[in-house]
Design a protein around this motif. Structure first.
Motif, PDB file in Angstrom:
ATOM      1  N   MET A   1      31.296  37.549  51.047  1.00  0.00           N
ATOM      2  CA  MET A   1      31.554  38.970  50.882  1.00  0.00           C
ATOM      3  C   MET A   1      32.724  39.258  49.953  1.00  0.00           C
ATOM      4  N   ALA A   2      33.700  38.357  49.913  1.00  0.00           N
ATOM      5  CA  ALA A   2      34.921  38.644  49.147  1.00  0.00           C
ATOM      6  C   ALA A   2      34.962  37.993  47.777  1.00  0.00           C
ATOM      7  N   ALA A   3      34.334  36.824  47.633  1.00  0.00           N
ATOM      8  CA  ALA A   3      34.461  36.054  46.388  1.00  0.00           C
ATOM      9  C   ALA A   3      34.091  36.827  45.130  1.00  0.00           C
ATOM     10  N   PRO A   4      33.027  37.664  45.146  1.00  0.00           N
ATOM     11  CA  PRO A   4      32.675  38.370  43.910  1.00  0.00           C
ATOM     12  C   PRO A   4      33.736  39.363  43.429  1.00  0.00           C
ATOM     13  N   VAL A   5      34.732  39.680  44.255  1.00  0.00           N
ATOM     14  CA  VAL A   5      35.750  40.665  43.874  1.00  0.00           C
ATOM     15  C   VAL A   5      37.121  40.027  43.685  1.00  0.00           C
ATOM     16  N   ILE A   6      37.488  39.078  44.552  1.00  0.00           N
ATOM     17  CA  ILE A   6      38.874  38.593  44.546  1.00  0.00           C
ATOM     18  C   ILE A   6      39.067  37.378  43.644  1.00  0.00           C
ATOM     19  N   ASN A   7      38.043  36.982  42.894  1.00  0.00           N
ATOM     20  CA  ASN A   7      38.210  35.831  42.004  1.00  0.00           C
ATOM     21  C   ASN A   7      38.940  36.238  40.722  1.00  0.00           C
ATOM     22  N   PRO A   8      39.541  35.295  40.010  1.00  0.00           N
ATOM     23  CA  PRO A   8      40.394  35.618  38.859  1.00  0.00           C
ATOM     24  C   PRO A   8      39.687  36.390  37.746  1.00  0.00           C
ATOM     25  N   VAL A   9      38.406  36.093  37.505  1.00  0.00           N
ATOM     26  CA  VAL A   9      37.682  36.762  36.423  1.00  0.00           C
ATOM     27  C   VAL A   9      37.570  38.256  36.688  1.00  0.00           C
ATOM     28  N   VAL A  10      37.197  38.614  37.911  1.00  0.00           N
ATOM     29  CA  VAL A  10      37.006  40.028  38.243  1.00  0.00           C
ATOM     30  C   VAL A  10      38.349  40.751  38.312  1.00  0.00           C
ATOM     31  N   ILE A  11      39.365  40.090  38.836  1.00  0.00           N
ATOM     32  CA  ILE A  11      40.697  40.704  38.864  1.00  0.00           C
ATOM     33  C   ILE A  11      41.172  40.995  37.444  1.00  0.00           C
ATOM     34  N   ALA A  12      40.957  40.054  36.536  1.00  0.00           N
ATOM     35  CA  ALA A  12      41.360  40.260  35.146  1.00  0.00           C
ATOM     36  C   ALA A  12      40.579  41.408  34.501  1.00  0.00           C
ATOM     37  N   SER A  13      39.275  41.484  34.752  1.00  0.00           N
ATOM     38  CA  SER A  13      38.480  42.566  34.168  1.00  0.00           C
ATOM     39  C   SER A  13      38.889  43.918  34.736  1.00  0.00           C
ATOM     40  N   THR A  14      39.255  43.965  36.012  1.00  0.00           N
ATOM     41  CA  THR A  14      39.712  45.209  36.624  1.00  0.00           C
ATOM     42  C   THR A  14      41.043  45.652  36.028  1.00  0.00           C
ATOM     43  N   LEU A  15      41.963  44.709  35.867  1.00  0.00           N
ATOM     44  CA  LEU A  15      43.249  45.027  35.233  1.00  0.00           C
ATOM     45  C   LEU A  15      43.052  45.565  33.826  1.00  0.00           C
ATOM     46  N   PHE A  16      42.162  44.939  33.079  1.00  0.00           N
ATOM     47  CA  PHE A  16      41.922  45.358  31.701  1.00  0.00           C
ATOM     48  C   PHE A  16      41.299  46.750  31.660  1.00  0.00           C
ATOM     49  N   ALA A  17      40.307  47.000  32.528  1.00  0.00           N
ATOM     50  CA  ALA A  17      39.612  48.297  32.525  1.00  0.00           C
ATOM     51  C   ALA A  17      40.542  49.435  32.925  1.00  0.00           C
ATOM     52  N   PHE A  18      41.488  49.162  33.812  1.00  0.00           N
ATOM     53  CA  PHE A  18      42.386  50.214  34.311  1.00  0.00           C
ATOM     54  C   PHE A  18      43.800  50.068  33.736  1.00  0.00           C
ATOM     55  N   GLN A  19      43.883  49.542  32.537  1.00  0.00           N
ATOM     56  CA  GLN A  19      45.140  49.477  31.794  1.00  0.00           C
ATOM     57  C   GLN A  19      46.271  48.819  32.587  1.00  0.00           C
ATOM     58  N   GLY A  20      45.956  47.714  33.235  1.00  0.00           N
ATOM     59  CA  GLY A  20      46.974  46.938  33.932  1.00  0.00           C
ATOM     60  C   GLY A  20      47.451  47.515  35.239  1.00  0.00           C
ATOM     61  N   SER A  21      46.661  48.375  35.888  1.00  0.00           N
ATOM     62  CA  SER A  21      47.078  49.008  37.145  1.00  0.00           C
ATOM     63  C   SER A  21      47.006  48.016  38.306  1.00  0.00           C
TER      64      SER A  21
END
Length: 321
Positions: free
Chosen positions: A93-113
């Motif tokens: 349930m958690a791996a698709p969100v808390i892995n480094p790739v997704v965290i990096a894409s989220t940071l990039f999409a939301f301007q480092g938030s």
């Protein structure tokens, strides 16, 4: 009408083509686990405490870049290998969100938030951990549909247990001539077994992926854009609206942050809820859950994250988030 049907067909094909490689990869990983990993090997490295088991599942999700499109067959194999649900379910349930790739894409999409990343991970971890604790050390036969009979005697599969020893030492004839998965397939070498399991797993699950892709593309094509406008002005309706949209669109977790950020008129909390629920429950996953897991378990995997994420997002919104 023909243009809409063309868009619908294109969207359905795109969703399937986007998800199919990950499903194939997940099937391959599951096959490798089946063929090369003895049943008691994984159990040997699993902590005995509930907290330790949950942490193991969450930690595995943090370090392994895993897409939700291919994680179900991997977790199915883990459960059949004796890994407790307390480990496997939080990982799934958690791996698709808390892995480094997704965290990096989220940071990039939301301007480092950092706030957005923290909330997204929190919204996912709470239901993932809760589901893992609720299922505990239930045997695979009580969690999975069509689990092989050999798993029925594996209540905990912990090191040193009689059940683990029984599962790890099948009948000599079965060990020599059969693959041990309950399919009755005879060994023709390790590579043949891997290919057989990969194809069987992929074909079994791909039909449900096709169904999910068709339904998701239908909503994506035929849902009037103005419908979303009714939800944007109310924080609680906005959360519900974007969560429903995330389930319907079935976007992979590596790309959903960019889609979420495009909803400029929606509150931030509703965007986070969109990114939290999509990788846990969408139209690709729902049919897979219903096929792989016992019905009550599948319904819990669908309902519990939906309810918890909504109320966490609503509470955050009420606190001014």
């Amino acid at each position: 009408m023909l243009e809409s049907l063309s868009i619908f067909a294109t969207a359905a094909t795109a969703i399937f083509m986007e998800a199919a490689p990950f499903l194939l990869l997940g099937s391959l990983i599951g096959a490798l686990l089946e063929v090369f990993v003895p049943p008691d090997t994984l159990a040997r490295f699993i902590p005995r405490s509930a907290a330790g088991q949950v942490f193991t599942g969450v930690f595995a999700g943090m370090v392994l870049p895993t897409c939700e499109c291919g994680i179900v067959p991997v977790v199915r194999r883990l459960l059949l290998k004796g890994v407790p649900p307390r480990v496997a379910i939080p990982f799934m349930m958690a791996a698709p969100v808390i892995n480094p790739v997704v965290i990096a894409s989220t940071l990039f999409a939301f301007q480092g938030s950092i706030e957005v990343v923290f909330l997204r991970c929190l919204f996912v971890l709470v239901p993932a951990v809760g589901l893992g604790l609720a299922l505990g050390n239930a045997p695979a036969a009580q969690v999975l549909r069509h689990a092989p009979a050999t798993t029925a005697a594996l209540p905990a599969a912990m090191p040193g247990s009689h059940a683990a020893a029984t599962f790890a030492a099948p009948h000599p004839v079965e060990q020599e001539h059969a693959c041990g998965c309950g399919c009755g397939h005879a060994h023709g070498g390790k590579l043949t077994s891997v290919l057989f399991h990969t194809v069987a797993e992929f074909v079994s699950m791909a039909r449900f992926l096709v169904l999910g892709a068709v339904v998701a593309s239908a909503f994506k094509t035929f849902l009037p854009p103005e419908v979303l406008g009714y939800f944007a002005d109310n924080a609680y309706l906005a959360i519900a609206g974007l969560m429903l949209l995330a389930v319907l669109l079935s976007i992979c977790s590596e790309a959903d942050a960019f889609v979420a950020n495009s909803f400029a008129s929606f509150p931030l909390t509703s965007k986070v809820a969109f990114m939290a629920i999509g990788p846990m429950v969408d139209l690709k996953l729902i049919p897979l859950f219903l096929m792989v897991f016992q019905r009550r378990v599948a319904l819990c995997l669908i309902i519990v994250p939906t309810v918890i994420i909504y109320f966490m997002a609503a509470l955050t919104a009420a606190m001014g988030g």
